[in-house]
Each structure stands twice: as C-alpha cells, then as structure tokens.
Design a protein around this motif. Structure first.
Motif, PDB file in Angstrom:
ATOM      1  N   VAL A  38       0.855  -1.180   0.000  1.00  0.00           N
ATOM      2  CA  VAL A  38       0.000   0.000   0.000  1.00  0.00           C
ATOM      3  C   VAL A  38       0.890   1.229   0.000  1.00  0.00           C
ATOM      4  CG1 VAL A  38      -1.886  -1.154   1.206  1.00  0.00           C
ATOM      5  CG2 VAL A  38      -0.121   0.039   2.517  1.00  0.00           C
ATOM      6  N   ARG A  39       0.282   2.375  -0.250  1.00  0.00           N
ATOM      7  CA  ARG A  39       1.036   3.632  -0.247  1.00  0.00           C
ATOM      8  C   ARG A  39       0.471   4.567   0.811  1.00  0.00           C
ATOM      9  NH1 ARG A  39       2.034   4.841  -6.768  1.00  0.00           N
ATOM     10  NH2 ARG A  39       3.357   2.994  -7.114  1.00  0.00           N
ATOM     11  N   SER A  40       1.371   5.107   1.625  1.00  0.00           N
ATOM     12  CA  SER A  40       0.991   6.066   2.660  1.00  0.00           C
ATOM     13  C   SER A  40       1.632   7.411   2.358  1.00  0.00           C
ATOM     14  CB  SER A  40       1.447   5.581   4.044  1.00  0.00           C
ATOM     15  OG  SER A  40       0.776   4.390   4.400  1.00  0.00           O
ATOM     16  N   PRO A  41       0.837   8.485   2.337  1.00  0.00           N
ATOM     17  CA  PRO A  41       1.404   9.805   2.029  1.00  0.00           C
ATOM     18  C   PRO A  41       2.312  10.291   3.149  1.00  0.00           C
ATOM     19  CG  PRO A  41      -0.851  10.019   2.772  1.00  0.00           C
ATOM     20  CD  PRO A  41      -0.589   8.539   2.653  1.00  0.00           C
ATOM     21  N   SER A  75       6.260   9.842   6.926  1.00  0.00           N
ATOM     22  CA  SER A  75       5.050   9.073   6.624  1.00  0.00           C
ATOM     23  C   SER A  75       4.732   8.167   7.807  1.00  0.00           C
ATOM     24  CB  SER A  75       5.266   8.235   5.357  1.00  0.00           C
ATOM     25  OG  SER A  75       4.096   7.519   5.023  1.00  0.00           O
ATOM     26  N   PHE A  76       3.447   7.882   8.011  1.00  0.00           N
ATOM     27  CA  PHE A  76       2.988   7.098   9.154  1.00  0.00           C
ATOM     28  C   PHE A  76       2.413   5.773   8.639  1.00  0.00           C
ATOM     29  CE2 PHE A  76       3.074  11.473  10.318  1.00  0.00           C
ATOM     30  CZ  PHE A  76       3.503  11.503  11.634  1.00  0.00           C
ATOM     31  N   LEU A  77       3.081   4.692   8.991  1.00  0.00           N
ATOM     32  CA  LEU A  77       2.646   3.362   8.587  1.00  0.00           C
ATOM     33  C   LEU A  77       1.822   2.781   9.726  1.00  0.00           C
ATOM     34  CD1 LEU A  77       6.045   2.102   7.085  1.00  0.00           C
ATOM     35  CD2 LEU A  77       4.428   3.810   6.195  1.00  0.00           C
ATOM     36  N   LYS A  78       0.526   2.583   9.506  1.00  0.00           N
ATOM     37  CA  LYS A  78      -0.408   2.301  10.584  1.00  0.00           C
ATOM     38  C   LYS A  78      -0.916   0.861  10.546  1.00  0.00           C
ATOM     39  CE  LYS A  78      -2.071   7.115  10.553  1.00  0.00           C
ATOM     40  NZ  LYS A  78      -1.710   7.477  11.921  1.00  0.00           N
ATOM     41  N   GLU A  79      -1.485   0.446  11.701  1.00  0.00           N
ATOM     42  CA  GLU A  79      -2.147  -0.846  11.868  1.00  0.00           C
ATOM     43  C   GLU A  79      -1.225  -2.012  11.511  1.00  0.00           C
ATOM     44  OE1 GLU A  79      -5.877  -0.797   9.855  1.00  0.00           O
ATOM     45  OE2 GLU A  79      -6.679   0.832  11.069  1.00  0.00           O
ATOM     46  N   LEU A  80      -0.018  -1.953  12.038  1.00  0.00           N
ATOM     47  CA  LEU A  80       0.923  -3.050  11.844  1.00  0.00           C
ATOM     48  C   LEU A  80       0.511  -4.249  12.691  1.00  0.00           C
ATOM     49  CD1 LEU A  80       4.254  -1.010  12.091  1.00  0.00           C
ATOM     50  CD2 LEU A  80       3.002  -1.630  10.021  1.00  0.00           C
ATOM     51  N   TRP A  81       0.797  -5.451  12.211  1.00  0.00           N
ATOM     52  CA  TRP A  81       0.565  -6.658  12.987  1.00  0.00           C
ATOM     53  C   TRP A  81       1.720  -6.866  13.957  1.00  0.00           C
ATOM     54  CZ3 TRP A  81      -3.632 -10.052  12.581  1.00  0.00           C
ATOM     55  CH2 TRP A  81      -4.562  -9.735  11.579  1.00  0.00           C
ATOM     56  N   PRO A  82       1.406  -7.164  15.227  1.00  0.00           N
ATOM     57  CA  PRO A  82       2.479  -7.275  16.228  1.00  0.00           C
ATOM     58  C   PRO A  82       3.287  -8.560  16.082  1.00  0.00           C
ATOM     59  CG  PRO A  82       0.380  -7.861  17.213  1.00  0.00           C
ATOM     60  CD  PRO A  82       0.074  -7.391  15.805  1.00  0.00           C
ATOM     61  N   ASN A  83       4.567  -8.400  15.827  1.00  0.00           N
ATOM     62  CA  ASN A  83       5.466  -9.570  15.801  1.00  0.00           C
ATOM     63  C   ASN A  83       4.862 -10.734  15.027  1.00  0.00           C
ATOM     64  OD1 ASN A  83       7.075  -8.056  17.383  1.00  0.00           O
ATOM     65  ND2 ASN A  83       7.162  -9.473  19.101  1.00  0.00           N
TER      66      ASN A  83
END
Length: 441
Positions: free
Chosen positions: A210-213, A243-251
């Motif tokens: 995906v692309r995050s501005p 840029s802010f990369l959001k909703e990452l999966w934990p480990n």
C-alpha cells in the motif's frame, strides 16, 4: 512503545559515558577562520576532481579522487570541499560583523590537509586525496588553500561534481509512532511540495503493498538562533518528509516460513523455530509530470503488543557524534569512536529491536552539513530499527531560547535540526518527552 512492559529485558550498552554538560571542544569546521580568507588565485595552481557524475548505479555514497598541484607548496596547505559548488559570495549577511565582502560566507562541508596521503607534496607540489561524498542535494567543488586554516588563501578551485539525481530520497529514519502499532519513516530529499508528492510504498515482505502519504517540513536561515548556524555554517536542509505506517501486525509470525522450518525439523534438518514476518518499504516521490522517483528497498519488524510476553532488545547510548571514513574533519580524534560504534551496531542489528540515542547526536554545533553526514552514517541502522532521539546540549542550548543551560553549545541550532531531521512521538516537537518516559542528556 515497545520498550515498555513488565516483560521487558533491556540490554543497556554504555557506549559513551553521559558526562556533565560541557562543550567537547570545537567542531572541526569551526577551526577554519573562513572570515580571514583572502583570494589569491594562482594561474599555475590546479585542482581536478573525478568522476564528474556520481551515483550512476543508484548509490548515495561514493569516493572521489582529487588531484592538485601548486608551485609554492607548504605543510599547511589544505583542500576544502564545498557544496554548493559555487561557494563565493559578493555579500554576506550582516549578523557576522567579522565577514566583509568579498570574503567567503560559507564553511566547507569537510577538509583535509594536502599532504595527508601525499607525503612528498611539500617537495613536488603535487598530490591527491580520496574523499567520500554523500548525496546532499547539490553539486560539489574542491578548493586548494595555502596559509593554513587560520589565515586561508584561496589559490585554486576545481571543476564541479554532482550525483546523477541530487534530489533523490535518501537516509530513511524509522521511529516508533504515537501508538504501539504505528511506525514512522522520515527521510530527506530535494523535492518540495511544489515539485512532487512524497509517499512510502510498504507492506509485508512478499505480500501486497500500500502507499501512505508523507508530510513535508523544511526551515530557512531565519529559523536558526545565531552563528554559525545562521552564518558560515548554514546550508539548505532540503525537505524532510515523514510518513505514518499504521495498523501493523504485532510480531506477526510468517506461517509459510514456520511450516517450512517445521518440516525441516521433522526431517532432522532444522530447529522448528518460528520466524517473524518483516515489512518492506521504499520511499517514493510522484513528480507532477507523472514520473516516479524511488529509493532502494528497506525492511523492518513491527513492535509487540503492549504487555506481550516477548524479549525486546534495547540499545541506549549518548554522545556518539559522527566521523569521516576518509579521515577528513578530524579534531584530536575525539570522535573517532563514532565509526566503531556505528559498525558494531550494524553487525549486531539482528539482535536489536530499538535504539535510543539520548542526546549529543552528531556535534554539528551549527554546521548544518554535518546532519546529512550523520544520517548517511547511521542509515543502515535507522532504516531497519526505530531510532529514537532525545535532545542534548549540543542540539538545544542557546541563550534566551528556553534551553536548560543558557550557553552556546548548539552553535545557533537551538533544537531546530534535531526536532526536524528525526521524528519523535511527542505532542510538542520542541519538547522531547513522549509516552510516559522523558529522556534527557
């Protein structure tokens, strides 16, 4: 943030002792009395630098060769690297009363003595240097000076060199976001908001992207609080994007790799251990003509869920500074350990989850070019794991600006560089306090 929780096991590396707030001697570039420069161009003195175009294979760091000759050589002769290449000025801003036109108004970004790698220079008048350049959004030239660094006389100037794309996105710096499942990416480029749209293309390694501005910041000379940052140390900082990369999966466990690993284990050929998935990313700029400018690819691992029972390996240090791999800008070797520290961190990077650099970052002390040099030096670290900053006296202190100590240690930066070049998850960038922990130097 990943450093908090009862299950945290922190490995504390005391790589540099946190000393009382004292100035660590002069910044090497401050030793040069630029305001005393005299123009003494000599028709038999020559400087030649090559290759003329750098980074043809996409690299942002490259060594160049500088050859020079002078019929009246001296042990005090030196080569200065200037960027932009046209470093002369007919006027200087009035804040520095020592500078009178047409003397130089800009310090070099690095320098080295002419006999450093040419011990016969004083006999033959001929020499050469190998100098490392990084992509810093402008071209470069090399000047030969006689008279030493206290009474410099400009005797010859070289041709100019430049990277193939001096505006390229460079030196990504990861930092933990304001929430546990957010990672930020900050980088530098020569593209302003009127030139291109910055973004990060990212996703699980091998998965959909995906692309995050990104937002864009910069500052001008007026943002500096005094000399040398506002005078001879000033250099255009380009544009700093975050840029802010959001909703990452934990480990997140990579199930495919786990299954392969378990099959090997059953066959007696492996351990059966799981493998955490990695995110990959690259920096992008979409020019308004539809063209895309890309960085190389990088990768990182996400943070654990707060309270999760997992081992987190933390590195904490301060006062690292920066140094030059080519031996230039050396001052009493008091920052030589910086390269050793950087090298050790890179070698151990697979065993590091987050880094805290708790002040006295690069000792630029008002010579802004040194921040680019520092971000290039630590890129292999900051592009892979969160690199969290705190501001020290050499980044923040300046009289009348609200700093804890009212001294001149920041060289007029008064915190602007530290709080702009690196992201911190704070409500107020000028105050390096975030979450429930404050770190000071």
């Amino acid at each position: 943030m990943r450093v908090f929780g009862l299950s945290l096991l922190a490995i504390l590396w005391v790589l540099a002792w946190i000393e009382p707030v004292l100035s660590h001697g002069d910044q090497p570039l401050a030793k040069i009395a630029i305001h005393n420069t005299k123009f003494a161009l000599h028709d038999q003195a020559h400087v030649n630098a090559f290759p003329k175009v750098l980074g043809l294979e996409g690299q942002n760091t490259e060594f160049v060769t500088v050859e020079f000759s002078f019929p009246s050589p001296s042990i005090d002769d030196w080569i200065g690297v200037f960027s932009p290449a046209n470093f002369s000025a007919s006027t200087c801003i009035s804040e520095d009363p020592r500078v009178v036109p047409p003397l130089l108004c800009s310090a070099p970004i690095k320098y080295q003595y002419a006999n450093y790698s040419s011990p016969n220079y004083t006999n033959t008048g001929k020499g050469s240097l190998k100098l490392q350049l990084i992509n810093q959004r402008s071209d470069f030239s090399f000047a030969l000076f006689s008279g030493g660094i206290l009474n410099p006389k400009l005797v010859a100037v070289s041709n100019s060199l430049a990277f193939a794309n001096p505006n390229a996105p460079v030196y990504p710096r990861l930092a933990q976001g304001k929430v546990w499942n957010e990672m930020t990416v900050t980088w530098t480029s020569g593209y302003g908001i009127n030139d291109a749209a910055p973004f990060v293309e990212w996703g699980p390694k091998g998965g959909d992207k995906v692309r995050s501005p990104a937002g864009t910041l910069t500052f001008d000379r007026r943002s500096m609080c005094g000399a040398p940052a506002r005078t001879v140390g000033w250099r255009d900082p380009g544009y700093i994007h975050t840029s802010f990369l959001k909703e990452l999966w934990p480990n997140l466990v990579d199930i495919y790799k786990f299954c392969i690993s378990w099959q090997k284990h059953e066959a007696g050929k492996g351990t059966g251990k799981s493998s955490r998935i990695e995110y990959s990313y690259k920096l992008g700029h979409r020019l308004f003509n539809g063209t895309y400018i890309w960085s190389q690819k990088y990768q990182f691992r996400a943070s654990p869920y707060p309270g999760q029972n997992s081992l987190q390996r933390v590195v904490i240090f301060g006062d690292m500074g920066k140094d030059e791999a080519d031996g230039s800008n050396e001052y009493n070797q008091y920052q030589r350990g910086s390269l050793n520290t950087t090298k050790q961190l890179i070698e151990d990077l697979e065993n590091i989850d987050i880094v805290f650099h708790i002040g006295d970052i690069c000792y630029a002390n008002g010579y802004l070019s040194q921040w680019d040099q520092f971000t290039a030096q630590v890129e292999s670290i900051t592009s892979r794991v969160p690199y969290m900053l705190a501001s020290g006296n050499h980044e923040r202190d300046w009289p009348g600006t609200g700093s804890f100590y009212g001294n001149l240690d920041s060289g007029g930066e008064c915190g602007v560089l530290a709080e702009t070049m690196f992201y911190v998850p704070a409500e107020n960038r000028a105050k390096f306090w975030y979450k429930n922990v404050g770190i000071i130097s």
